[in-house]
Design a protein around this motif. Structure first.
Motif, PDB file in Angstrom:
ATOM      1  N   PRO A 136     -12.568  -8.006   1.817  1.00  0.00           N
ATOM      2  CA  PRO A 136     -11.503  -8.395   2.204  1.00  0.00           C
ATOM      3  C   PRO A 136     -10.067  -7.604   2.599  1.00  0.00           C
ATOM      4  O   PRO A 136      -9.499  -7.691   3.466  1.00  0.00           O
ATOM      5  CB  PRO A 136     -10.985  -9.260   1.042  1.00  0.00           C
ATOM      6  N   GLY A 137     -10.189  -6.319   1.908  1.00  0.00           N
ATOM      7  CA  GLY A 137      -9.148  -5.400   2.210  1.00  0.00           C
ATOM      8  C   GLY A 137      -9.336  -4.755   3.714  1.00  0.00           C
ATOM      9  O   GLY A 137      -8.316  -4.246   4.098  1.00  0.00           O
ATOM     10  N   GLU A 138     -10.625  -4.520   3.722  1.00  0.00           N
ATOM     11  CA  GLU A 138     -11.098  -3.968   5.065  1.00  0.00           C
ATOM     12  C   GLU A 138     -10.657  -4.493   6.249  1.00  0.00           C
ATOM     13  O   GLU A 138      -9.946  -4.111   7.386  1.00  0.00           O
ATOM     14  CB  GLU A 138     -12.587  -3.552   5.084  1.00  0.00           C
ATOM     15  N   ILE A 139     -10.926  -5.930   6.195  1.00  0.00           N
ATOM     16  CA  ILE A 139     -10.297  -6.713   7.604  1.00  0.00           C
ATOM     17  C   ILE A 139      -8.893  -7.106   7.499  1.00  0.00           C
ATOM     18  O   ILE A 139      -8.563  -7.560   8.504  1.00  0.00           O
ATOM     19  CB  ILE A 139     -11.426  -7.884   7.507  1.00  0.00           C
ATOM     20  N   SER A 140      -8.342  -7.045   6.492  1.00  0.00           N
ATOM     21  CA  SER A 140      -6.889  -7.524   6.370  1.00  0.00           C
ATOM     22  C   SER A 140      -5.859  -6.597   7.066  1.00  0.00           C
ATOM     23  O   SER A 140      -6.212  -5.339   7.098  1.00  0.00           O
ATOM     24  CB  SER A 140      -6.702  -7.699   5.009  1.00  0.00           C
ATOM     25  N   SER A 141      -4.877  -6.960   7.734  1.00  0.00           N
ATOM     26  CA  SER A 141      -3.739  -6.165   8.267  1.00  0.00           C
ATOM     27  C   SER A 141      -2.605  -6.463   7.435  1.00  0.00           C
ATOM     28  O   SER A 141      -1.581  -5.640   7.619  1.00  0.00           O
ATOM     29  CB  SER A 141      -3.513  -6.955   9.813  1.00  0.00           C
ATOM     30  N   ASP A 142      -2.581  -6.992   6.231  1.00  0.00           N
ATOM     31  CA  ASP A 142      -1.633  -6.865   5.288  1.00  0.00           C
ATOM     32  C   ASP A 142      -1.824  -5.682   4.436  1.00  0.00           C
ATOM     33  O   ASP A 142      -2.769  -5.801   3.700  1.00  0.00           O
ATOM     34  CB  ASP A 142      -1.441  -8.341   4.511  1.00  0.00           C
ATOM     35  N   GLN A 143      -0.831  -5.002   4.184  1.00  0.00           N
ATOM     36  CA  GLN A 143      -0.880  -3.613   3.378  1.00  0.00           C
ATOM     37  C   GLN A 143      -1.027  -3.922   1.913  1.00  0.00           C
ATOM     38  O   GLN A 143      -1.813  -3.370   1.193  1.00  0.00           O
ATOM     39  CB  GLN A 143       0.244  -2.475   3.716  1.00  0.00           C
ATOM     40  N   ASN A 144      -0.167  -4.998   1.304  1.00  0.00           N
ATOM     41  CA  ASN A 144      -0.258  -5.490   0.046  1.00  0.00           C
ATOM     42  C   ASN A 144      -1.840  -5.967  -0.396  1.00  0.00           C
ATOM     43  O   ASN A 144      -2.374  -5.402  -1.331  1.00  0.00           O
ATOM     44  CB  ASN A 144       0.634  -6.221  -0.366  1.00  0.00           C
ATOM     45  N   THR A 145      -2.564  -6.566   0.575  1.00  0.00           N
ATOM     46  CA  THR A 145      -3.762  -7.037   0.343  1.00  0.00           C
ATOM     47  C   THR A 145      -4.754  -6.175   0.368  1.00  0.00           C
ATOM     48  O   THR A 145      -5.800  -5.892  -0.340  1.00  0.00           O
ATOM     49  CB  THR A 145      -4.058  -8.175   1.573  1.00  0.00           C
ATOM     50  N   ILE A 205      -5.222   2.002   5.747  1.00  0.00           N
ATOM     51  CA  ILE A 205      -4.062   1.307   5.061  1.00  0.00           C
ATOM     52  C   ILE A 205      -2.686   2.150   5.624  1.00  0.00           C
ATOM     53  O   ILE A 205      -1.834   1.579   6.220  1.00  0.00           O
ATOM     54  CB  ILE A 205      -4.164   1.463   3.630  1.00  0.00           C
ATOM     55  N   VAL A 206      -2.887   3.523   5.492  1.00  0.00           N
ATOM     56  CA  VAL A 206      -1.477   4.255   6.031  1.00  0.00           C
ATOM     57  C   VAL A 206      -1.692   4.633   7.289  1.00  0.00           C
ATOM     58  O   VAL A 206      -0.515   5.059   7.519  1.00  0.00           O
ATOM     59  CB  VAL A 206      -1.374   5.589   4.839  1.00  0.00           C
TER      60      VAL A 206
END
Length: 253
Positions: A136-145, A205-206
């Motif tokens: 889920p984190g890999e495909i998310s564009s939201d940094q918090n997620t 992420i960064v």
């Protein structure tokens, strides 16, 4: 969303995916034909090693095709929509192969049934949770997620390290000469190669959605995969041969 690669970057990613594919296929064949070089009790470990690299080869074939099909010239579609470069193939691969990699280690050591079952029942669910929580984190564009799921997936990873270094370590004293040292190197190889994945994850992420970040992540993931699957599998074969010879198998086999 898309990234525009120059010709060198595009050719590098193309070549790296091709290298990953052929490496997995070659290791699959080699571990399969090496069955007769070890005692029957250790062949399950080689079968699992072959399964790992075969599964990885299939997914690298899909990744390779996805990369070429999502490219228009040097522009790669990474939007996540239909027809875009599909990163999910990696996670399907890891969900299947990472638990098998850990079971390989248990199988090649031929531990007592109760000990082996206990280790497997802890390592396999932890490995599956690690991969499932990372996606889920890999495909998310939201940094918090991304950060949240990155932290969550780290928890089972740390647990896996605990089991491998503390729990499994208790079983190595009864292994033949040289096996404990080789398993120790195997565990260090696992840490070194698995360490590339969170680094690439953090880079996503960064970093921004640039050509250089895309190339870095794909090259890093592929090199780590080859080390974590092919080199790992060849080391499993080495351990199986060492144990077979220690138990009376002629050295010329």
């Amino acid at each position: 969303m898309s990234v525009t690669l120059d010709s060198n970057q595009w050719n590098l990613v193309y070549a790296v995916f091709s290298f990953g594919l052929v490496s997995m296929l070659a290791c699959t064949v080699y571990t399969l034909v090496s069955q007769s070089r070890v005692l029957a009790k250790y062949r399950n470990a080689l079968v699992m090693s072959s399964m790992v690299t075969f599964i990885a080869a299939y997914h690298y074939w899909r990744i390779f095709n996805s990369f070429t099909e999502s490219s228009e010239g040097m522009v790669v579609n990474v939007s996540g929509e239909q027809g875009a470069f599909n990163e999910a193939y990696r996670y399907v691969d890891w969900l299947l192969t990472v638990p098998l990699l850990l079971v390989e280690v248990i199988a090649v050591l031929a531990l007592a049934a109760a000990v082996a079952k206990s280790l497997i029942m802890r390592l396999v669910p932890a490995a599956a949770a690690m991969i499932a929580l990372g996606y889920p984190g890999e495909i998310s564009s939201d940094q918090n997620t991304q950060v949240l799921y990155g932290v969550l997936s780290t928890i089972p990873f740390l647990y896996i390290l605990y089991v491998l270094f503390v729990e499994l370590g208790k079983s190595l004293e009864r292994q033949p000469a040289g096996v404990a040292e080789t398993v120790g190197r195997l565990r260090l190889l696992l840490i070194a190669t698995w360490g590339v994945y969170p680094i690439a994850y953090i880079f996503n992420i960064v970093g921004d959605a640039s050509a250089s970040s895309f190339v870095t992540v794909q090259v890093g993931y592929t090199i780590a995969d080859v080390l974590a699957k092919c080199v790992f599998g060849l080391t499993i074969l080495k351990i199986a041969r060492m144990k077979s010879h220690a138990e009376g198998m002629p050295a010329d086999h």
